[in-house]
Design a protein around this motif. Structure first.
Motif: not given
Length: 77
Positions: A53, A76-77
């Motif tokens: 993340h 974001g991931w």
């Protein structure tokens, strides 16, 4: 480890002292206002896991330090 002579000898062979490292230096950083009549945006982000993340945030202030707006978000991931 309980600090026995045997354990201290093992640590010595590994090049370790058995003592904690010295504390890290702390640096104080203060917010500096922009010129009169201007706004300032301070931003920051982090990626605690790589990959993983991503987080970001910002705070908006007027030249006299008054709070205008802020946000914090996973971006974001």
């Amino acid at each position: 480890m309980d600090g026995s002579i045997r354990e201290l000898l093992i640590l010595g062979r590994l090049g370790l002292t058995g003592r904690p490292p010295p504390p890290k230096t702390v640096t104080v950083i203060r917010w500096k206002p922009p010129q009169s009549g201007w706004y300032k945006v301070n931003v920051d982000g982090s990626a605690p896991y790589s990959p993983g993340h991503i987080f970001a945030g910002a705070i908006f202030r007027y030249s006299r330090g008054f709070f205008i707006a802020a946000f914090a978000k996973a971006v974001g991931w």
